[in-house]
Enzyme design. Structure first.
Site, PDB file in Angstrom:
ATOM      1  N   LYS B  53      76.800  28.256  82.119  1.00 49.18           N
ATOM      2  CA  LYS B  53      76.031  28.005  83.338  1.00 49.18           C
ATOM      3  C   LYS B  53      75.036  26.864  83.109  1.00 49.18           C
ATOM      4  O   LYS B  53      74.887  25.972  83.939  1.00 49.18           O
ATOM      5  CB  LYS B  53      75.304  29.287  83.772  1.00 49.18           C
ATOM      6  CG  LYS B  53      76.254  30.335  84.339  1.00 49.18           C
ATOM      7  CD  LYS B  53      75.638  31.719  84.437  1.00 49.18           C
ATOM      8  CE  LYS B  53      76.686  32.721  84.914  1.00 49.18           C
ATOM      9  NZ  LYS B  53      76.217  34.123  84.881  1.00 49.18           N
ATOM     10  N   GLN B  97      70.857  37.535  83.878  1.00 48.79           N
ATOM     11  CA  GLN B  97      72.204  37.831  83.374  1.00 48.79           C
ATOM     12  C   GLN B  97      72.380  39.329  83.141  1.00 48.79           C
ATOM     13  O   GLN B  97      71.573  39.961  82.463  1.00 48.79           O
ATOM     14  CB  GLN B  97      72.449  37.058  82.071  1.00 48.79           C
ATOM     15  CG  GLN B  97      73.849  37.204  81.511  1.00 48.79           C
ATOM     16  CD  GLN B  97      74.920  36.598  82.401  1.00 48.79           C
ATOM     17  OE1 GLN B  97      74.779  35.493  82.906  1.00 48.79           O
ATOM     18  NE2 GLN B  97      75.993  37.336  82.617  1.00 48.79           N
ATOM     19  N   ASP B 120      72.762  34.738  92.857  1.00 42.86           N
ATOM     20  CA  ASP B 120      73.862  35.653  92.542  1.00 42.86           C
ATOM     21  C   ASP B 120      74.305  36.427  93.793  1.00 42.86           C
ATOM     22  O   ASP B 120      75.359  37.055  93.791  1.00 42.86           O
ATOM     23  CB  ASP B 120      73.410  36.666  91.473  1.00 42.86           C
ATOM     24  CG  ASP B 120      74.128  36.467  90.154  1.00 42.86           C
ATOM     25  OD1 ASP B 120      75.177  35.791  90.147  1.00 42.86           O
ATOM     26  OD2 ASP B 120      73.656  37.007  89.130  1.00 42.86           O
TER      27      ASP B 120
END
Lengths: 109, 150
Positions: B53, B97, B120
């Site tokens: 990422k 995460q 997200d």
């Protein structure tokens, strides 16, 4: 997934690990999105001739190789389109993360 | 034999388009999009994802922060980091995460992210907007799947 596909005018059936006759249900589908978390679970008998198959799964086999939730070779023989694992959905996830960050940025301008 | 849908190539195309946009915004506004990724602990798969990422952000010209926190991090410590990024105007996206360690109350952390920075698409506010058919930040993986049909 179901919401976004519905938004794109798909008629969506949600199957899961407790769904009865899951192969028969999947066999009706023009598009199968597999994300059940079991290596090579979706076999050729799940797939209608010419279906589009998207494989969200990411599993590591005993030999150390990565594989998806779809038994790639046998399903690819029947499907019209299929995503590989790796190199299918995974890279798109990261691209969409960047796209979302761009969208969030643009909303502040 | 099926046609292969090449996610790598499609993603590269999307990222190249974003890179062009970033350069454009940089010239016009002097600003670029910023993403903060928080990684708690040393889960091997998570480390790989976070690295990818970060690399994607840097290649596209985004500001990219990776905050690596120890496995012993508490919910409160993580909340305070999330709040810091919520209040940072140079950060437009916050990604914590997953999975998080057991001592951390995952929902409390995810719900603390400003929905406008919830890249997200996991915040109940954004999930709600999506479900009533509004445009919002959609979860990346299903959103990415739909791009194969465009």
């Amino acid at each position: 997934m179901a919401t976004l596909l519905t938004k794109a005018n798909c008629t969506v059936t949600v199957c899961h690990s407790r769904t009865k006759n899951i192969a028969d249900v999947c066999k009706q589908a023009d598009i199968i999105v597999a994300a059940i978390g079991r290596a090579e679970y979706v076999t050729a008998d799940f797939v209608k001739e010419g279906a589009v198959v998207i494989d969200v799964g990411m599993n590591r086999k005993d030999d150390g190789k990565l594989c998806g939730d779809v038994a790639f070779d046998e399903v690819a023989a029947k499907a019209s389109h299929i995503t590989p694992v790796p190199g299918g959905v995974g890279p798109m996830t990261i691209a969409m993360l960047l796209a979302n960050t761009m969208k969030a940025f643009e909303s502040t301008l | 034999m099926a046609t292969l849908m090449d996610g790598k190539a499609l993603a590269a195309k999307v990222r190249a388009e974003l890179k062009t946009k970033v350069e454009d915004y940089k010239t016009k506004t002097g600003r670029v999009p910023g993403l903060a990724v928080v990684l708690v602990g040393e889960d091997a798969a998570s480390q790989v994802y976070v690295r990818m990422k970060n690399k994607a952000c840097e290649e596209a010209g985004y500001k990219s922060i990776v905050n690596r926190m120890p496995a012993t991090t508490t919910t409160e410590e993580l909340l305070s980091v999330v709040n810091e990024y919520n209040n940072d105007d140079t950060i437009n996206g916050i990604l914590v995460q997953l999975p998080l360690h057991d001592q951390i109350v995952e929902n409390e952390v995810l719900y603390a992210i400003d929905p406008k920075k919830d890249v997200d698409g996991f915040h109940p506010f954004n999930v709600g907007l999506m479900n009533i058919g509004d445009d919002t930040l959609f979860p990346c993986t299903p959103y990415g799947c739909t791009k194969f049909f465009e």
